[in-house]
Design an enzyme around this catalytic site. Sequence first.
Site, PDB file in Angstrom:
ATOM      1  CB  CYS A 192      -0.572  -0.333   1.097  1.00 13.15           C
ATOM      2  SG  CYS A 192      -0.088   0.320   2.529  1.00 13.15           S
ATOM      3  CD  GLN A 193       4.609  -0.104   1.714  1.00 10.97           C
ATOM      4  OE1 GLN A 193       4.395  -1.137   0.439  1.00 10.97           O
ATOM      5  NE2 GLN A 193       6.189  -0.937   1.925  1.00 10.97           N
TER       6      GLN A 193
END
Length: 211
Positions: A79-80
């Site tokens: 998800c970064q």
Amino acid sequence: MQETAEPPQYKYISLFSGVGGFDLGFDRAGMECALQVEQDKHALTILNKHWPTTPKKTDVRDVGRSDGPVDLICGGFPCQDVSVAGQRKGLDGERSGLWFEFHRILCELSPRWVVIENVPGLLSSNGGEDFAVILRGMGECGYLPAWRILDSQYFGVAQRRRRLFIVGYRGDGRAAKVLFESEGMSRDTKKSRKTRPELATDIAGCLDAGG
């Protein structure tokens, strides 16, 4: 006396397994993990402790047709690059761009169900274009998706942790029945309501019903 036939053992693949949150849920719903994919050494230590006999791979790029067939694929791709706390490179980012490997695996293995987890920021990444890419990608593989943001505080956890869940089913729109109660479909979204029970249990029930 005629012996009662054992129910079928539904199998799933866990991508980006982490410490096995999805895996624990689907196992408790009576399913069997056919493969876990994780590269973090600490997470692998935990997976090896609790799933010692489950095959492991450390690179999602190594997953393909030879790992099927399975009934479901689950995972939370990194998800970064889509998080509001990051630099918002979106699916062009090196980590969140691993969605395209997830997409490839779905198209190659064609499980009946797919369950994806990510941060709510995925909905707004690149003005919504990244989320549209994911929905189109699922459609290309034959899935009709439904999605909803769920908060752990309504599931017996003493913290507020909002996550986006996307459920897809090959063939029709029954994925919405997993994520939404009938009242919810009528816009009954009051926060005081208890949210729906475990996703894994709902999906396993659909499988047992022939879904």
